[in-house]
Design a protein around this motif. Structure first.
Motif, mmCIF file in Angstrom:
data_model
loop_
_atom_site.group_PDB
_atom_site.id
_atom_site.type_symbol
_atom_site.label_atom_id
_atom_site.label_comp_id
_atom_site.label_asym_id
_atom_site.label_seq_id
_atom_site.Cartn_x
_atom_site.Cartn_y
_atom_site.Cartn_z
ATOM 1 N N PHE A 24 0.813 -1.211 0.000
ATOM 2 C CA PHE A 24 0.000 0.000 0.000
ATOM 3 C C PHE A 24 0.851 1.269 0.000
ATOM 4 C CE2 PHE A 24 -3.415 -2.850 1.688
ATOM 5 C CZ PHE A 24 -4.229 -2.734 0.574
ATOM 6 N N ILE A 25 2.005 1.234 0.636
ATOM 7 C CA ILE A 25 2.920 2.374 0.570
ATOM 8 C C ILE A 25 3.378 2.576 -0.875
ATOM 9 C CG2 ILE A 25 5.238 3.167 1.198
ATOM 10 C CD1 ILE A 25 4.769 1.939 3.965
ATOM 11 N N GLY A 26 3.704 1.473 -1.536
ATOM 12 C CA GLY A 26 4.120 1.555 -2.939
ATOM 13 C C GLY A 26 3.026 2.111 -3.838
ATOM 14 N N MET A 27 1.783 1.691 -3.609
ATOM 15 C CA MET A 27 0.676 2.206 -4.412
ATOM 16 C C MET A 27 0.457 3.697 -4.149
ATOM 17 S SD MET A 27 -0.209 -0.262 -6.284
ATOM 18 C CE MET A 27 -1.718 0.362 -6.972
ATOM 19 N N ALA A 28 0.593 4.130 -2.899
ATOM 20 C CA ALA A 28 0.429 5.550 -2.579
ATOM 21 C C ALA A 28 1.542 6.376 -3.216
ATOM 22 C CB ALA A 28 0.421 5.748 -1.074
ATOM 23 N N ILE A 29 2.765 5.877 -3.160
ATOM 24 C CA ILE A 29 3.885 6.600 -3.765
ATOM 25 C C ILE A 29 3.697 6.672 -5.276
ATOM 26 C CG2 ILE A 29 6.361 6.459 -4.240
ATOM 27 C CD1 ILE A 29 6.699 5.432 -1.390
ATOM 28 N N HIS A 30 3.261 5.588 -5.875
ATOM 29 C CA HIS A 30 3.006 5.589 -7.325
ATOM 30 C C HIS A 30 1.977 6.656 -7.693
ATOM 31 C CE1 HIS A 30 2.373 4.120 -11.374
ATOM 32 N NE2 HIS A 30 1.074 4.025 -11.117
ATOM 33 N N ASP A 31 0.917 6.750 -6.923
ATOM 34 C CA ASP A 31 -0.128 7.727 -7.196
ATOM 35 C C ASP A 31 0.396 9.153 -7.043
ATOM 36 O OD1 ASP A 31 -2.840 8.452 -7.802
ATOM 37 O OD2 ASP A 31 -3.083 8.965 -5.679
ATOM 38 N N VAL A 32 1.166 9.408 -5.989
ATOM 39 C CA VAL A 32 1.712 10.755 -5.768
ATOM 40 C C VAL A 32 2.686 11.135 -6.875
ATOM 41 C CG1 VAL A 32 3.205 12.113 -4.240
ATOM 42 C CG2 VAL A 32 1.351 10.743 -3.277
ATOM 43 N N LEU A 33 3.538 10.199 -7.282
ATOM 44 C CA LEU A 33 4.491 10.491 -8.355
ATOM 45 C C LEU A 33 3.770 10.744 -9.679
ATOM 46 C CD1 LEU A 33 7.287 7.878 -7.599
ATOM 47 C CD2 LEU A 33 7.331 10.329 -7.132
ATOM 48 N N PHE A 41 14.203 10.651 -13.203
ATOM 49 C CA PHE A 41 15.297 10.455 -12.253
ATOM 50 C C PHE A 41 14.777 10.479 -10.819
ATOM 51 C CE2 PHE A 41 18.763 12.121 -9.574
ATOM 52 C CZ PHE A 41 19.670 11.096 -9.764
ATOM 53 N N GLY A 42 13.882 11.378 -10.520
ATOM 54 C CA GLY A 42 13.297 11.453 -9.186
ATOM 55 C C GLY A 42 12.486 10.210 -8.853
ATOM 56 N N ARG A 43 11.772 9.694 -9.854
ATOM 57 C CA ARG A 43 10.997 8.463 -9.637
ATOM 58 C C ARG A 43 11.919 7.294 -9.330
ATOM 59 N NH1 ARG A 43 5.998 8.434 -13.927
ATOM 60 N NH2 ARG A 43 5.450 10.607 -13.618
ATOM 61 N N TYR A 44 13.039 7.222 -10.065
ATOM 62 C CA TYR A 44 13.985 6.130 -9.818
ATOM 63 C C TYR A 44 14.549 6.207 -8.404
ATOM 64 C CZ TYR A 44 13.872 5.145 -14.831
ATOM 65 O OH TYR A 44 13.466 4.825 -16.098
ATOM 66 N N ILE A 45 14.857 7.406 -7.944
ATOM 67 C CA ILE A 45 15.393 7.569 -6.593
ATOM 68 C C ILE A 45 14.357 7.144 -5.556
ATOM 69 C CG2 ILE A 45 16.218 9.249 -4.898
ATOM 70 C CD1 ILE A 45 18.242 8.560 -7.088
ATOM 71 N N VAL A 46 13.123 7.553 -5.739
ATOM 72 C CA VAL A 46 12.062 7.188 -4.794
ATOM 73 C C VAL A 46 11.878 5.676 -4.753
ATOM 74 C CG1 VAL A 46 9.585 7.333 -4.373
ATOM 75 C CG2 VAL A 46 10.863 9.389 -4.937
ATOM 76 N N TRP A 47 11.826 5.027 -5.910
ATOM 77 C CA TRP A 47 11.640 3.577 -5.928
ATOM 78 C C TRP A 47 12.857 2.847 -5.377
ATOM 79 C CZ3 TRP A 47 7.057 2.025 -5.720
ATOM 80 C CH2 TRP A 47 6.044 2.656 -6.415
#
Length: 73
Positions: A24-33, A41-47
């Protein structure tokens, strides 16, 4: 129910709970990104940070299993 079975059931339940939380944290981060139009590059760092957190949790579990199997913990 035997105490050993209850202990195993509790351990499995906690591991599944943490896996669900990470999902669920991953799904929330995906939605925010996605909504924030974050550059690749920012998405890669977050993941990467999220993956390292999950990898640390998995490593802790494996170390705990190996120590308990050898009689250390």
């Amino acid at each position: 129910m035997l105490a050993e079975n209850l202990k195993n059931f509790e351990a499995i339940g906690m591991n599944l709970l943490f896996a669900g939380i990470f999902f669920f944290i991953g799904m929330a981060i995906h939605d925010v990104l996605k909504q924030g139009n974050v550059p690749k590059f920012g998405r890669y760092i977050v993941w990467l940070v999220l993956f390292l957190g999950c990898a640390g949790f998995i490593a802790k579990g494996l170390i705990q299993i190996s120590w308990e199997g050898s009689g250390i913990g």
